[in-house]
Design a protein around this motif. Structure first.
Motif, PDB file in Angstrom:
ATOM      1  N   GLY A  42       0.813  -1.207   0.000  1.00 48.54           N
ATOM      2  CA  GLY A  42       0.000   0.000   0.000  1.00 48.54           C
ATOM      3  C   GLY A  42       0.849   1.260   0.000  1.00 48.54           C
ATOM      4  N   ILE A  43       1.948   1.236   0.746  1.00 50.88           N
ATOM      5  CA  ILE A  43       2.849   2.391   0.781  1.00 50.88           C
ATOM      6  C   ILE A  43       3.496   2.599  -0.580  1.00 50.88           C
ATOM      7  N   ALA A  44       3.887   1.488  -1.225  1.00 50.86           N
ATOM      8  CA  ALA A  44       4.486   1.574  -2.558  1.00 50.86           C
ATOM      9  C   ALA A  44       3.501   2.186  -3.545  1.00 50.86           C
ATOM     10  N   LYS A  45       2.267   1.733  -3.507  1.00 47.98           N
ATOM     11  CA  LYS A  45       1.247   2.258  -4.417  1.00 47.98           C
ATOM     12  C   LYS A  45       0.997   3.742  -4.174  1.00 47.98           C
ATOM     13  N   ALA A  46       0.908   4.128  -2.890  1.00 50.81           N
ATOM     14  CA  ALA A  46       0.629   5.526  -2.560  1.00 50.81           C
ATOM     15  C   ALA A  46       1.796   6.438  -2.939  1.00 50.81           C
ATOM     16  N   SER A  47       3.019   5.924  -2.836  1.00 55.37           N
ATOM     17  CA  SER A  47       4.189   6.749  -3.122  1.00 55.37           C
ATOM     18  C   SER A  47       4.517   6.806  -4.616  1.00 55.37           C
ATOM     19  N   GLY A  48       4.060   5.788  -5.366  1.00 63.55           N
ATOM     20  CA  GLY A  48       4.385   5.727  -6.783  1.00 63.55           C
ATOM     21  C   GLY A  48       5.697   5.041  -7.082  1.00 63.55           C
ATOM     22  N   TYR A  49       6.304   4.445  -6.045  1.00 69.29           N
ATOM     23  CA  TYR A  49       7.562   3.715  -6.229  1.00 69.29           C
ATOM     24  C   TYR A  49       7.333   2.233  -5.913  1.00 69.29           C
ATOM     25  N   ASN A  50       8.189   1.372  -6.479  1.00 69.58           N
ATOM     26  CA  ASN A  50       7.990  -0.053  -6.261  1.00 69.58           C
ATOM     27  C   ASN A  50       8.572  -0.514  -4.919  1.00 69.58           C
ATOM     28  N   LYS A  51       8.157  -1.699  -4.517  1.00 68.18           N
ATOM     29  CA  LYS A  51       8.570  -2.233  -3.222  1.00 68.18           C
ATOM     30  C   LYS A  51      10.080  -2.411  -3.123  1.00 68.18           C
ATOM     31  N   SER A  52      10.685  -2.852  -4.203  1.00 67.79           N
ATOM     32  CA  SER A  52      12.121  -3.127  -4.156  1.00 67.79           C
ATOM     33  C   SER A  52      12.915  -1.863  -3.828  1.00 67.79           C
ATOM     34  N   LEU A  53      12.464  -0.719  -4.323  1.00 70.13           N
ATOM     35  CA  LEU A  53      13.150   0.535  -4.018  1.00 70.13           C
ATOM     36  C   LEU A  53      12.970   0.903  -2.547  1.00 70.13           C
ATOM     37  N   ILE A  54      11.779   0.684  -2.008  1.00 69.36           N
ATOM     38  CA  ILE A  54      11.533   0.959  -0.585  1.00 69.36           C
ATOM     39  C   ILE A  54      12.439   0.086   0.280  1.00 69.36           C
ATOM     40  N   TYR A  55      12.543  -1.190  -0.073  1.00 69.63           N
ATOM     41  CA  TYR A  55      13.429  -2.080   0.684  1.00 69.63           C
ATOM     42  C   TYR A  55      14.888  -1.655   0.540  1.00 69.63           C
ATOM     43  N   GLN A  56      15.247  -1.178  -0.643  1.00 64.52           N
ATOM     44  CA  GLN A  56      16.617  -0.724  -0.877  1.00 64.52           C
ATOM     45  C   GLN A  56      16.950   0.478   0.010  1.00 64.52           C
ATOM     46  N   TYR A  57      15.989   1.386   0.157  1.00 59.83           N
ATOM     47  CA  TYR A  57      16.221   2.599   0.925  1.00 59.83           C
ATOM     48  C   TYR A  57      16.117   2.369   2.441  1.00 59.83           C
ATOM     49  N   PHE A  58      15.173   1.522   2.852  1.00 59.01           N
ATOM     50  CA  PHE A  58      14.845   1.444   4.280  1.00 59.01           C
ATOM     51  C   PHE A  58      15.002   0.058   4.901  1.00 59.01           C
ATOM     52  N   GLY A  59      15.310  -0.944   4.113  1.00 58.82           N
ATOM     53  CA  GLY A  59      15.557  -2.275   4.642  1.00 58.82           C
ATOM     54  C   GLY A  59      14.316  -3.128   4.776  1.00 58.82           C
ATOM     55  N   ASP A  60      13.392  -2.720   5.626  1.00 59.41           N
ATOM     56  CA  ASP A  60      12.147  -3.453   5.832  1.00 59.41           C
ATOM     57  C   ASP A  60      11.107  -2.497   6.406  1.00 59.41           C
ATOM     58  N   LYS A  61       9.944  -3.024   6.753  1.00 55.68           N
ATOM     59  CA  LYS A  61       8.862  -2.154   7.244  1.00 55.68           C
ATOM     60  C   LYS A  61       9.258  -1.474   8.548  1.00 55.68           C
ATOM     61  N   LEU A  62       9.934  -2.188   9.431  1.00 61.83           N
ATOM     62  CA  LEU A  62      10.343  -1.585  10.699  1.00 61.83           C
ATOM     63  C   LEU A  62      11.368  -0.475  10.461  1.00 61.83           C
ATOM     64  N   GLY A  63      12.271  -0.697   9.498  1.00 64.84           N
ATOM     65  CA  GLY A  63      13.234   0.349   9.164  1.00 64.84           C
ATOM     66  C   GLY A  63      12.560   1.584   8.613  1.00 64.84           C
ATOM     67  N   LEU A  64      11.543   1.391   7.794  1.00 63.14           N
ATOM     68  CA  LEU A  64      10.781   2.507   7.246  1.00 63.14           C
ATOM     69  C   LEU A  64      10.034   3.239   8.357  1.00 63.14           C
TER      70      LEU A  64
END
Length: 223
Positions: A42-64
């Protein structure tokens, strides 16, 4: 600036912008659903970026989540830090009852405005409280907004400003939670309290919060 430097500058800017957009989307999602129910999809969809980029930047949900909390806490520090610094420069704050009351009034007002202007952060804290702070206690970033206020309260008590039966460790907790509780209760008791839509109602509420704290913790003889 060389072509290579321009490219490096653009990449740096884009990375900062991307992080900000993802954090904005995550903050909105965590505020709306709480940590447990929020999903990276849901965060990926709302931000317009894919999940892999979110994981790359923040590691996991807790890191985010940690970065969301860290960013909000740092913004809050910028707001309340100015008020604290102004008063803490005066060593008489822990012995002068007038100065100590002014400090409480200022801190309460600054915190009130910050929470009112950052409702997502307030909602995140309320979700954490409802879930017994179990996620907050797992994050790697430890907001330390308690120590300085605790030490201030200890000195004020030693100088006779605080009630003899008052625990100084409760001082920062009272400022935070009295303010938080009153803000989040306005919608529930709007028929009695009205709204916080006007500067007059806000200032009146801040005054009431400060009075509640002051008369709850200070020795009656110095009021």
């Amino acid at each position: 600036m060389t072509t290579e430097n321009k490219r490096s500058s653009t990449r740096t800017y884009d990375a900062a912008r991307t992080r900000r957009i993802i954090l904005d989307a995550a903050e909105a999602m965590f505020a709306e659903l709480g940590y447990s129910a929020a999903r990276i999809d849901g965060i990926a969809k709302a931000s317009g970026y894919n999940k892999s980029l979110i994981y790359q930047y923040f590691g996991d949900k807790l890191g985010l989540y940690t970065e969301v909390v860290k960013r909000a806490d740092q913004i809050g520090d910028q707001v309340t830090g100015e008020a604290m610094a102004h008063f803490l420069q005066n060593e008489n704050i822990v012995s002068d009852p007038v100065l100590f009351r002014q400090f409480i009034e200022s801190m309460s007002g600054q915190l009130f405005h910050f929470l009112l202007e950052n409702p997502r952060y307030l909602k995140i804290m309320l979700w954490e409280s409802a879930e017994d702070w179990k996620t907050w206690n797992q994050i790697t970033y430890r907001p330390d907004d308690m120590t300085e206020l605790h030490e201030l309260a200890i000195a004020a008590k030693q100088n006779g400003l605080l009630r003899k039966d008052f625990e100084p460790a409760m001082f920062p907790i009272m400022i935070m939670h009295v303010t938080t509780a009153i803000i989040q209760s306005f919608s529930r008791y709007q028929n009695l309290l009205g709204s916080l839509d006007t500067p007059q109602s806000r200032e009146k509420t801040i005054d009431q919060i400060a009075k509640m704290i002051i008369h709850g913790i200070m020795e009656p003889s110095v009021l």
